[in-house]
Write a protein that holds these residues in place. Structure first.
Motif, PDB file in Angstrom:
ATOM      1  N   SER A   1       0.824  -1.209   0.000  1.00 33.50           N
ATOM      2  CA  SER A   1       0.000   0.000   0.000  1.00 33.50           C
ATOM      3  C   SER A   1       0.859   1.261   0.000  1.00 33.50           C
ATOM      4  N   LEU A   2       1.940   1.249   0.765  1.00 30.51           N
ATOM      5  CA  LEU A   2       2.834   2.402   0.783  1.00 30.51           C
ATOM      6  C   LEU A   2       3.507   2.586  -0.572  1.00 30.51           C
ATOM      7  N   ALA A   3       3.881   1.476  -1.209  1.00 37.35           N
ATOM      8  CA  ALA A   3       4.478   1.558  -2.541  1.00 37.35           C
ATOM      9  C   ALA A   3       3.501   2.152  -3.542  1.00 37.35           C
ATOM     10  N   ALA A   4       2.228   1.786  -3.406  1.00 31.77           N
ATOM     11  CA  ALA A   4       1.209   2.335  -4.298  1.00 31.77           C
ATOM     12  C   ALA A   4       1.047   3.834  -4.102  1.00 31.77           C
ATOM     13  N   ARG A   5       1.457   4.333  -2.937  1.00 30.91           N
ATOM     14  CA  ARG A   5       1.407   5.768  -2.660  1.00 30.91           C
ATOM     15  C   ARG A   5       2.717   6.468  -3.022  1.00 30.91           C
ATOM     16  N   ARG A   6       3.591   5.741  -3.700  1.00 31.99           N
ATOM     17  CA  ARG A   6       4.866   6.273  -4.177  1.00 31.99           C
ATOM     18  C   ARG A   6       5.841   6.573  -3.036  1.00 31.99           C
ATOM     19  N   ALA A   7       5.692   5.875  -1.939  1.00 32.35           N
ATOM     20  CA  ALA A   7       6.645   6.002  -0.845  1.00 32.35           C
ATOM     21  C   ALA A   7       7.885   5.170  -1.147  1.00 32.35           C
ATOM     22  N   THR A   8       8.991   5.555  -0.557  1.00 35.45           N
ATOM     23  CA  THR A   8      10.184   4.713  -0.544  1.00 35.45           C
ATOM     24  C   THR A   8      10.115   3.865   0.713  1.00 35.45           C
ATOM     25  N   VAL A   9      10.160   2.551   0.544  1.00 41.61           N
ATOM     26  CA  VAL A   9       9.992   1.643   1.678  1.00 41.61           C
ATOM     27  C   VAL A   9      11.211   0.733   1.797  1.00 41.61           C
ATOM     28  N   ILE A  10      11.856   0.773   2.946  1.00 37.20           N
ATOM     29  CA  ILE A  10      12.891  -0.204   3.271  1.00 37.20           C
ATOM     30  C   ILE A  10      12.167  -1.363   3.942  1.00 37.20           C
ATOM     31  N   ALA A  11      12.029  -2.456   3.222  1.00 41.53           N
ATOM     32  CA  ALA A  11      11.266  -3.609   3.702  1.00 41.53           C
ATOM     33  C   ALA A  11      12.242  -4.671   4.185  1.00 41.53           C
TER      34      ALA A  11
END
Length: 240
Positions: free
Chosen positions: A22-32
């Motif tokens: 969901s965060l990726a869909a919001r164009r966030a940079t995510v360190i997973a």
């Protein structure tokens, strides 16, 4: 909340993965991050803006690597946790070494990672820390003493952090029951298909990010009104 950088622990499956998507869909940079490298890379492959970083949050060197990889940080989500033995033992028979592992992953590692992340979160201007809670933190269920103790301790750490860091938002988020591998381990052999998928719960957490109410403990079940999320100190139902 878009144009942000986030760290999500336990992101290889379940709620952590659903939130990462969901965060990726919001164009966030995510360190997973997650311990299982193959699972993490397979689960996050193709997600825009997601950096898969396998490792164990109990490892001090890996925690430092997470912070270096982020560079800047707006959101820290402590999703990684440890259920403990399955089937769930009563306290009379709870192996102490297993309890140490539950507390190490569920309490000490989140605190240690938060300590490292605080300078970046303060610099963000909108820094947010989210800890995953459970109704086992506030209700007494047979067999849930170890996991519930860890979640209760994490709830208190979040509450104290909110007082000590008033410029941040600190949320203990109780997602409720979900259809996850961990929940299945808690109920071996039982049908848990009536529980909601994690993706159905993520929107409640996103409301916290969007509306940024006061720091506190929030249940997903109480966040249906996006304009007026309310804090709670008690929950009901089976453990999440």
């Amino acid at each position: 909340m878009t144009d942000m950088t986030a760290i999500v622990t336990g992101a290889g499956q379940g709620f952590g993965l659903a939130l990462t998507e969901s965060l990726a869909a919001r164009r966030a940079t995510v360190i997973a991050c997650a311990r299982d490298s193959a699972r993490l890379h397979a689960a996050t492959a193709g997600l825009p803006g997601v950096i898969a970083l396998p490792g164990d949050v109990n490892d001090p060197e890996f925690r430092a690597e997470l912070i270096r990889a982020a560079g800047r940080l707006d959101l820290l989500v402590h999703n990684a946790g440890e259920l403990g033995p399955s089937p769930l033992p009563t306290l009379e028979h709870y192996p102490l070494d297993a309890l140490r592992g539950v507390l190490e992953t569920g309490v000490l590692a989140p605190l240690a990672l938060t300590q490292l992340a605080l300078p970046l979160l303060r610099a963000s201007g909108a820094g947010t820390v989210i800890t995953l809670s459970s109704d086992a933190a506030v209700e007494a269920y047979p067999g849930w003493g170890g996991y519930g103790a860890a979640k209760a301790a994490l709830d208190l750490l979040a509450a104290v952090l909110a007082v000590e860091e008033p410029a941040l938002r600190v949320y203990a988020f109780d997602p409720g029951d979900m259809r996850t591998a961990m929940h299945q381990r808690a109920f071996p052999g039982e049908d848990i298909s009536d529980r909601p998928e994690p993706a159905a719960v993520v929107p409640a957490l996103l409301r916290l990010l969007d509306h940024r109410p006061e720091s506190g403990r929030y249940r997903a079940a109480d966040l249906s009104d996006a304009e007026r999320p309310t804090t709670t100190g008690t929950t009901a139902g089976s453990p999440a």
